[in-house]
Scaffold this motif. Sequence first.
Motif, PDB file in Angstrom:
ATOM      1  N   GLN A 137       0.785  -1.417  -0.263  1.00  0.00           N
ATOM      2  CA  GLN A 137       0.063   0.078   0.122  1.00  0.00           C
ATOM      3  C   GLN A 137       0.848   1.140  -0.196  1.00  0.00           C
ATOM      4  O   GLN A 137       0.586   2.278  -0.764  1.00  0.00           O
ATOM      5  CB  GLN A 137      -0.907  -0.140   1.244  1.00  0.00           C
ATOM      6  N   GLU A 138       1.966   1.413   0.859  1.00  0.00           N
ATOM      7  CA  GLU A 138       2.718   2.384   1.119  1.00  0.00           C
ATOM      8  C   GLU A 138       3.891   2.515   0.361  1.00  0.00           C
ATOM      9  O   GLU A 138       4.409   1.676   0.109  1.00  0.00           O
ATOM     10  CB  GLU A 138       2.870   2.712   2.714  1.00  0.00           C
ATOM     11  N   ILE A 139       4.395   3.938   0.095  1.00  0.00           N
ATOM     12  CA  ILE A 139       5.604   3.997  -0.650  1.00  0.00           C
ATOM     13  C   ILE A 139       6.614   3.980   0.709  1.00  0.00           C
ATOM     14  O   ILE A 139       6.462   4.729   1.695  1.00  0.00           O
ATOM     15  CB  ILE A 139       5.843   5.469  -1.235  1.00  0.00           C
ATOM     16  N   VAL A 140       7.859   3.374   0.336  1.00  0.00           N
ATOM     17  CA  VAL A 140       9.001   3.208   1.517  1.00  0.00           C
ATOM     18  C   VAL A 140      10.109   4.223   1.382  1.00  0.00           C
ATOM     19  O   VAL A 140      10.551   4.558   0.344  1.00  0.00           O
ATOM     20  CB  VAL A 140       9.332   1.813   1.508  1.00  0.00           C
ATOM     21  N   ASP A 141      10.057   5.092   2.245  1.00  0.00           N
ATOM     22  CA  ASP A 141      11.207   5.941   2.242  1.00  0.00           C
ATOM     23  C   ASP A 141      12.588   5.211   2.644  1.00  0.00           C
ATOM     24  O   ASP A 141      12.861   4.743   3.861  1.00  0.00           O
ATOM     25  CB  ASP A 141      10.912   6.968   3.429  1.00  0.00           C
ATOM     26  N   VAL A 142      13.502   5.162   1.680  1.00  0.00           N
ATOM     27  CA  VAL A 142      14.667   4.572   1.964  1.00  0.00           C
ATOM     28  C   VAL A 142      15.985   5.377   2.188  1.00  0.00           C
ATOM     29  O   VAL A 142      17.082   4.825   2.069  1.00  0.00           O
ATOM     30  CB  VAL A 142      14.798   3.224   1.051  1.00  0.00           C
ATOM     31  N   GLY A 143      15.855   6.594   1.796  1.00  0.00           N
ATOM     32  CA  GLY A 143      17.015   7.522   1.829  1.00  0.00           C
ATOM     33  C   GLY A 143      16.632   8.610   1.054  1.00  0.00           C
ATOM     34  O   GLY A 143      15.618   9.151   1.041  1.00  0.00           O
ATOM     35  N   GLU A 144      17.826   9.124   0.094  1.00  0.00           N
ATOM     36  CA  GLU A 144      17.857  10.362  -0.518  1.00  0.00           C
ATOM     37  C   GLU A 144      17.960  10.038  -1.900  1.00  0.00           C
ATOM     38  O   GLU A 144      19.131   9.235  -2.377  1.00  0.00           O
ATOM     39  CB  GLU A 144      18.658  11.258  -0.281  1.00  0.00           C
ATOM     40  N   GLY A 145      17.256  10.449  -2.878  1.00  0.00           N
ATOM     41  CA  GLY A 145      17.610  10.415  -4.288  1.00  0.00           C
ATOM     42  C   GLY A 145      16.414   9.549  -5.329  1.00  0.00           C
ATOM     43  O   GLY A 145      15.344   9.986  -5.066  1.00  0.00           O
ATOM     44  N   LEU A 146      16.707   9.006  -6.229  1.00  0.00           N
ATOM     45  CA  LEU A 146      15.889   8.397  -7.221  1.00  0.00           C
ATOM     46  C   LEU A 146      14.780   7.466  -6.575  1.00  0.00           C
ATOM     47  O   LEU A 146      15.003   7.076  -5.360  1.00  0.00           O
ATOM     48  CB  LEU A 146      16.520   7.716  -8.201  1.00  0.00           C
ATOM     49  N   HIS A 205      -1.531   3.760  -6.616  1.00  0.00           N
ATOM     50  CA  HIS A 205      -2.017   2.644  -7.279  1.00  0.00           C
ATOM     51  C   HIS A 205      -3.091   3.064  -8.581  1.00  0.00           C
ATOM     52  O   HIS A 205      -3.767   2.346  -8.952  1.00  0.00           O
ATOM     53  CB  HIS A 205      -2.697   1.666  -6.374  1.00  0.00           C
ATOM     54  N   GLN A 206      -2.989   4.243  -9.017  1.00  0.00           N
ATOM     55  CA  GLN A 206      -3.642   4.745 -10.109  1.00  0.00           C
ATOM     56  C   GLN A 206      -3.769   3.783 -11.234  1.00  0.00           C
ATOM     57  O   GLN A 206      -2.725   3.389 -11.819  1.00  0.00           O
ATOM     58  CB  GLN A 206      -3.109   6.225 -10.583  1.00  0.00           C
ATOM     59  N   ARG A 207      -4.730   3.482 -11.836  1.00  0.00           N
ATOM     60  CA  ARG A 207      -4.881   2.384 -12.872  1.00  0.00           C
ATOM     61  C   ARG A 207      -5.084   3.430 -14.364  1.00  0.00           C
ATOM     62  O   ARG A 207      -5.422   4.760 -14.208  1.00  0.00           O
ATOM     63  CB  ARG A 207      -6.223   1.701 -13.055  1.00  0.00           C
TER      64      ARG A 207
END
Length: 281
Positions: free
Chosen positions: A70-79, A260-262
Amino acid sequence: MERTVDAVVEAVAEAAPDIRGGLIGRRSYRDSANASGERQLAADVYADQLLEERLGGIDGVGEYASEERQEIVDVGEGLSVAVDPLDGSSNLKSNNAMGTILAVYDDDLPAAGETLVAAAFVLYGPITSMTVAREGVVTEYELVDGEMQLTEDAVELPADPVVYGFGGRVPDWPDDFESYARDVERELKLRYGGAMIADVNQALEYGGVFAYPALESAPNGKLRLQFEGNPIGYIVECAGGASSDGSQSLLEVEPTGDIHQRVPLHVGNESLIERLEASLD
Ligand code: FBP
Protein backbone atom coordinates in the motif's frame (compact mmCIF):
# COMPACT_ATOMS: atom_id res chain seq x y z
CA MET A 1 22.66 9.60 -10.92
CA GLU A 2 24.16 7.38 -13.67
CA ARG A 3 25.84 5.18 -11.09
CA THR A 4 22.68 4.78 -9.09
CA VAL A 5 20.75 3.74 -12.20
CA ASP A 6 23.51 1.20 -13.05
CA ALA A 7 23.34 -0.17 -9.51
CA VAL A 8 19.52 -0.46 -9.60
CA VAL A 9 19.48 -2.21 -13.00
CA GLU A 10 22.24 -4.61 -11.91
CA ALA A 11 20.47 -5.33 -8.62
CA VAL A 12 17.29 -6.33 -10.49
CA ALA A 13 19.35 -8.56 -12.83
CA GLU A 14 21.00 -10.19 -9.83
CA ALA A 15 17.66 -10.65 -8.06
CA ALA A 16 16.10 -12.38 -11.12
CA PRO A 17 17.52 -15.88 -10.48
CA ASP A 18 16.41 -15.63 -6.84
CA ILE A 19 12.91 -14.52 -7.87
CA ARG A 20 12.71 -17.28 -10.46
CA GLY A 21 14.07 -19.87 -8.00
CA GLY A 22 11.64 -18.62 -5.36
CA LEU A 23 8.63 -19.48 -7.53
CA ILE A 24 8.98 -23.14 -6.62
CA GLY A 25 6.76 -23.93 -3.66
CA ARG A 26 5.15 -20.46 -3.68
CA ARG A 27 2.27 -21.10 -6.10
CA SER A 28 -0.48 -20.90 -3.48
CA TYR A 29 -2.57 -17.83 -2.63
CA ARG A 30 -2.28 -16.06 0.71
CA ASP A 31 -5.27 -14.91 2.72
CA SER A 32 -4.40 -11.22 2.21
CA ALA A 33 -5.04 -9.12 -0.94
CA ASN A 34 -2.51 -6.65 -2.40
CA ALA A 35 -2.92 -2.86 -2.45
CA SER A 36 -5.08 -3.09 -5.60
CA GLY A 37 -7.42 -5.57 -3.90
CA GLU A 38 -6.10 -8.55 -5.90
CA ARG A 39 -5.21 -11.90 -4.37
CA GLN A 40 -1.53 -12.30 -3.58
CA LEU A 41 0.57 -15.37 -4.13
CA ALA A 42 3.34 -16.27 -1.71
CA ALA A 43 5.67 -15.67 -4.70
CA ASP A 44 4.43 -12.03 -5.09
CA VAL A 45 5.25 -11.29 -1.47
CA TYR A 46 8.62 -13.04 -1.64
CA ALA A 47 9.68 -11.07 -4.77
CA ASP A 48 8.51 -7.78 -3.26
CA GLN A 49 10.46 -8.30 -0.02
CA LEU A 50 13.57 -9.34 -1.91
CA LEU A 51 13.47 -6.25 -4.16
CA GLU A 52 12.78 -3.88 -1.27
CA GLU A 53 15.83 -5.24 0.54
CA ARG A 54 18.12 -5.09 -2.52
CA LEU A 55 16.94 -1.80 -4.10
CA GLY A 56 16.23 0.02 -0.85
CA GLY A 57 19.83 -0.53 0.23
CA ILE A 58 21.36 1.24 -2.80
CA ASP A 59 23.00 4.63 -2.25
CA GLY A 60 21.11 7.29 -4.19
CA VAL A 61 17.70 5.57 -3.97
CA GLY A 62 15.19 7.61 -1.98
CA GLU A 63 11.85 5.80 -2.35
CA TYR A 64 10.73 2.24 -3.03
CA ALA A 65 7.19 1.42 -4.11
CA SER A 66 5.68 -1.82 -5.29
CA GLU A 67 2.39 -2.99 -6.70
CA GLU A 68 2.27 -5.46 -3.82
CA ARG A 69 2.19 -2.94 -0.96
CA GLN A 70 0.00 0.00 0.00
CA GLU A 71 2.62 2.53 1.11
CA ILE A 72 5.66 4.10 -0.50
CA VAL A 73 8.76 3.20 1.56
CA ASP A 74 11.23 5.98 2.38
CA VAL A 75 14.70 4.44 2.03
CA GLY A 76 16.99 7.48 1.82
CA GLU A 77 17.72 10.34 -0.56
CA GLY A 78 17.60 10.28 -4.34
CA LEU A 79 15.85 8.51 -7.20
CA SER A 80 12.53 6.70 -6.75
CA VAL A 81 12.09 3.10 -7.82
CA ALA A 82 8.70 1.53 -8.51
CA VAL A 83 8.40 -2.17 -9.29
CA ASP A 84 5.88 -4.81 -10.23
CA PRO A 85 7.78 -7.70 -8.60
CA LEU A 86 5.84 -10.44 -10.46
CA ASP A 87 3.80 -9.23 -13.40
CA GLY A 88 1.31 -11.83 -14.60
CA SER A 89 1.58 -13.87 -11.43
CA SER A 90 -1.75 -15.59 -12.07
CA ASN A 91 0.23 -17.45 -14.78
CA LEU A 92 2.18 -19.22 -12.03
CA LYS A 93 -0.59 -21.76 -11.43
CA SER A 94 -0.58 -22.80 -15.11
CA ASN A 95 3.23 -22.49 -15.35
CA ASN A 96 3.32 -19.82 -18.05
CA ALA A 97 5.53 -16.76 -18.56
CA MET A 98 5.80 -13.90 -16.06
CA GLY A 99 7.95 -10.82 -15.59
CA THR A 100 9.40 -8.25 -13.22
CA ILE A 101 9.01 -4.56 -14.13
CA LEU A 102 11.26 -1.71 -12.97
CA ALA A 103 10.70 2.05 -13.24
CA VAL A 104 13.32 4.58 -12.06
CA TYR A 105 11.97 8.12 -11.64
CA ASP A 106 13.89 11.33 -10.95
CA ASP A 107 11.04 12.62 -8.78
CA ASP A 108 9.03 11.70 -5.71
CA LEU A 109 6.33 9.08 -6.18
CA PRO A 110 3.75 9.01 -7.63
CA ALA A 111 5.65 10.57 -10.53
CA ALA A 112 4.92 11.53 -14.14
CA GLY A 113 6.30 9.24 -16.84
CA GLU A 114 8.25 12.19 -18.24
CA THR A 115 10.52 12.04 -15.15
CA LEU A 116 11.63 8.46 -15.88
CA VAL A 117 15.38 8.04 -16.26
CA ALA A 118 15.25 4.30 -16.90
CA ALA A 119 12.81 1.42 -17.16
CA ALA A 120 13.35 -2.29 -17.58
CA PHE A 121 11.69 -5.67 -17.46
CA VAL A 122 12.83 -9.20 -16.79
CA LEU A 123 10.98 -11.90 -18.70
CA TYR A 124 10.89 -15.37 -17.10
CA GLY A 125 10.37 -17.41 -20.25
CA PRO A 126 12.29 -20.49 -21.40
CA ILE A 127 15.26 -18.12 -21.05
CA THR A 128 15.44 -15.33 -18.49
CA SER A 129 15.96 -12.12 -20.46
CA MET A 130 16.12 -8.46 -19.46
CA THR A 131 15.20 -5.45 -21.57
CA VAL A 132 16.50 -2.07 -20.41
CA ALA A 133 15.58 1.40 -21.73
CA ARG A 134 17.85 4.35 -20.94
CA GLU A 135 18.56 7.60 -22.73
CA GLY A 136 16.33 6.68 -25.66
CA VAL A 137 17.98 3.31 -26.30
CA VAL A 138 16.62 -0.16 -25.59
CA THR A 139 19.07 -2.98 -24.91
CA GLU A 140 18.27 -6.66 -24.49
CA TYR A 141 20.27 -9.11 -22.40
CA GLU A 142 20.09 -12.74 -21.42
CA LEU A 143 20.57 -13.24 -17.70
CA VAL A 144 22.95 -16.04 -16.81
CA ASP A 145 23.19 -16.48 -13.03
CA GLY A 146 22.19 -12.84 -12.70
CA GLU A 147 24.91 -11.65 -15.08
CA MET A 148 23.74 -9.48 -18.00
CA GLN A 149 24.93 -10.88 -21.34
CA LEU A 150 24.19 -8.56 -24.26
CA THR A 151 21.98 -9.97 -27.03
CA GLU A 152 20.75 -6.85 -28.85
CA ASP A 153 22.03 -3.32 -28.38
CA ALA A 154 19.39 -1.20 -30.13
CA VAL A 155 16.02 -2.91 -30.01
CA GLU A 156 13.54 -1.36 -32.48
CA LEU A 157 9.99 -2.43 -33.22
CA PRO A 158 9.94 -4.01 -36.69
CA ALA A 159 8.28 -1.66 -39.20
CA ASP A 160 5.71 -4.24 -40.37
CA PRO A 161 3.48 -5.28 -37.48
CA VAL A 162 2.55 -8.96 -37.11
CA VAL A 163 0.92 -9.63 -33.70
CA TYR A 164 -1.72 -8.22 -31.36
CA GLY A 165 -2.92 -9.00 -27.82
CA PHE A 166 -5.86 -7.33 -26.08
CA GLY A 167 -6.87 -7.90 -22.45
CA GLY A 168 -10.29 -7.85 -20.83
CA ARG A 169 -13.45 -9.76 -21.77
CA VAL A 170 -14.86 -8.83 -25.19
CA PRO A 171 -18.40 -8.03 -23.87
CA ASP A 172 -16.73 -5.61 -21.44
CA TRP A 173 -14.95 -3.66 -24.21
CA PRO A 174 -16.49 -0.27 -25.09
CA ASP A 175 -17.94 -0.26 -28.64
CA ASP A 176 -15.26 2.06 -30.06
CA PHE A 177 -12.44 -0.20 -28.82
CA GLU A 178 -14.26 -3.27 -30.09
CA SER A 179 -14.55 -1.86 -33.62
CA TYR A 180 -10.77 -1.03 -33.59
CA ALA A 181 -10.06 -4.57 -32.35
CA ARG A 182 -12.17 -6.09 -35.13
CA ASP A 183 -10.08 -4.23 -37.74
CA VAL A 184 -6.80 -5.23 -36.13
CA GLU A 185 -7.74 -8.90 -35.88
CA ARG A 186 -8.34 -9.00 -39.62
CA GLU A 187 -4.75 -7.85 -40.19
CA LEU A 188 -2.61 -9.35 -37.40
CA LYS A 189 -2.15 -12.63 -35.52
CA LEU A 190 -3.40 -13.04 -31.95
CA ARG A 191 -0.76 -13.44 -29.24
CA TYR A 192 -2.20 -13.17 -25.73
CA GLY A 193 -0.82 -15.08 -22.78
CA GLY A 194 -2.11 -13.14 -19.76
CA ALA A 195 1.21 -11.64 -18.64
CA MET A 196 1.72 -8.13 -19.94
CA ILE A 197 5.51 -8.39 -20.09
CA ALA A 198 5.41 -11.52 -22.22
CA ASP A 199 2.70 -10.09 -24.47
CA VAL A 200 4.43 -6.71 -24.90
CA ASN A 201 7.65 -8.53 -25.71
CA GLN A 202 5.88 -10.24 -28.62
CA ALA A 203 5.03 -6.80 -30.01
CA LEU A 204 8.64 -5.63 -29.46
CA GLU A 205 10.05 -8.68 -31.25
CA TYR A 206 7.59 -9.03 -34.13
CA GLY A 207 5.93 -5.63 -34.31
CA GLY A 208 2.29 -5.12 -33.41
CA VAL A 209 0.10 -3.83 -30.61
CA PHE A 210 -0.71 -4.76 -27.02
CA ALA A 211 -3.59 -3.21 -25.09
CA TYR A 212 -5.35 -3.57 -21.78
CA PRO A 213 -8.07 -1.04 -22.63
CA ALA A 214 -10.66 0.86 -20.64
CA LEU A 215 -13.54 -1.52 -19.85
CA GLU A 216 -17.26 -0.83 -19.36
CA SER A 217 -16.84 -2.16 -15.82
CA ALA A 218 -13.48 -0.42 -15.24
CA PRO A 219 -13.12 2.86 -17.18
CA ASN A 220 -9.44 3.15 -16.17
CA GLY A 221 -8.65 -0.40 -17.20
CA LYS A 222 -6.72 -2.84 -15.02
CA LEU A 223 -3.07 -1.93 -15.21
CA ARG A 224 -1.28 0.58 -12.99
CA LEU A 225 0.38 3.77 -14.19
CA GLN A 226 3.40 3.87 -11.86
CA PHE A 227 4.32 0.18 -12.08
CA GLU A 228 3.15 -0.81 -15.56
CA GLY A 229 1.90 2.02 -17.80
CA ASN A 230 4.82 4.41 -17.44
CA PRO A 231 7.71 1.93 -17.67
CA ILE A 232 6.17 -0.01 -20.56
CA GLY A 233 5.26 3.21 -22.39
CA TYR A 234 8.85 4.42 -21.93
CA ILE A 235 10.41 1.18 -23.19
CA VAL A 236 8.15 0.97 -26.26
CA GLU A 237 8.66 4.66 -27.11
CA CYS A 238 12.46 4.29 -26.75
CA ALA A 239 12.19 1.34 -29.19
CA GLY A 240 10.58 3.61 -31.79
CA GLY A 241 6.96 2.71 -30.98
CA ALA A 242 4.15 4.67 -29.37
CA SER A 243 2.07 4.47 -26.21
CA SER A 244 -1.36 5.83 -25.36
CA ASP A 245 -4.00 5.98 -22.65
CA GLY A 246 -6.50 6.44 -25.48
CA SER A 247 -5.79 10.09 -26.21
CA GLN A 248 -2.19 10.90 -25.21
CA SER A 249 1.16 9.21 -24.56
CA LEU A 250 1.20 7.24 -21.31
CA LEU A 251 4.20 9.37 -20.33
CA GLU A 252 1.97 12.48 -20.42
CA VAL A 253 -0.68 11.10 -18.07
CA GLU A 254 -0.86 13.23 -14.96
CA PRO A 255 -0.48 11.29 -11.69
CA THR A 256 -3.51 11.74 -9.44
CA GLY A 257 -1.58 11.24 -6.20
CA ASP A 258 -2.66 7.61 -5.85
CA ILE A 259 0.36 5.35 -6.22
CA HIS A 260 -2.01 2.58 -7.41
CA GLN A 261 -3.72 4.72 -10.09
CA ARG A 262 -4.91 2.63 -13.05
CA VAL A 263 -4.67 3.57 -16.71
CA PRO A 264 -5.94 2.19 -20.02
CA LEU A 265 -2.74 0.93 -21.69
CA HIS A 266 -2.04 0.66 -25.43
CA VAL A 267 1.47 0.25 -26.87
CA GLY A 268 2.91 -0.76 -30.22
CA ASN A 269 3.78 0.44 -33.69
CA GLU A 270 3.05 4.14 -34.14
CA SER A 271 0.59 3.59 -37.00
CA LEU A 272 -1.51 1.20 -34.89
CA ILE A 273 -1.56 3.56 -31.90
CA GLU A 274 -2.52 6.50 -34.14
CA ARG A 275 -5.42 4.45 -35.52
CA LEU A 276 -6.45 3.50 -31.99
CA GLU A 277 -6.55 7.13 -30.86
CA ALA A 278 -8.56 8.08 -33.97
CA SER A 279 -11.04 5.22 -33.23
CA LEU A 280 -11.52 6.30 -29.63
CA ASP A 281 -12.12 9.97 -30.48
P1 FBP B 1 -0.55 -8.66 -11.93
O1 FBP B 1 0.56 -7.66 -11.96
O2 FBP B 1 -1.32 -8.64 -10.65
O3 FBP B 1 -0.10 -10.01 -12.28
O4 FBP B 1 -1.70 -8.22 -13.00
C1 FBP B 1 -1.33 -7.73 -14.25
C2 FBP B 1 -1.70 -8.70 -15.35
O5 FBP B 1 -1.43 -10.03 -14.99
C3 FBP B 1 -0.95 -8.35 -16.64
O6 FBP B 1 0.33 -8.89 -16.67
C4 FBP B 1 -1.84 -8.91 -17.71
O7 FBP B 1 -1.74 -8.22 -18.91
C5 FBP B 1 -3.21 -8.79 -17.11
O8 FBP B 1 -3.06 -8.63 -15.71
C6 FBP B 1 -4.01 -10.02 -17.40
O9 FBP B 1 -5.31 -9.81 -17.02
P2 FBP B 1 -6.48 -10.81 -17.47
O10 FBP B 1 -6.35 -11.98 -16.55
O11 FBP B 1 -7.70 -10.00 -17.28
O12 FBP B 1 -6.25 -11.20 -18.91
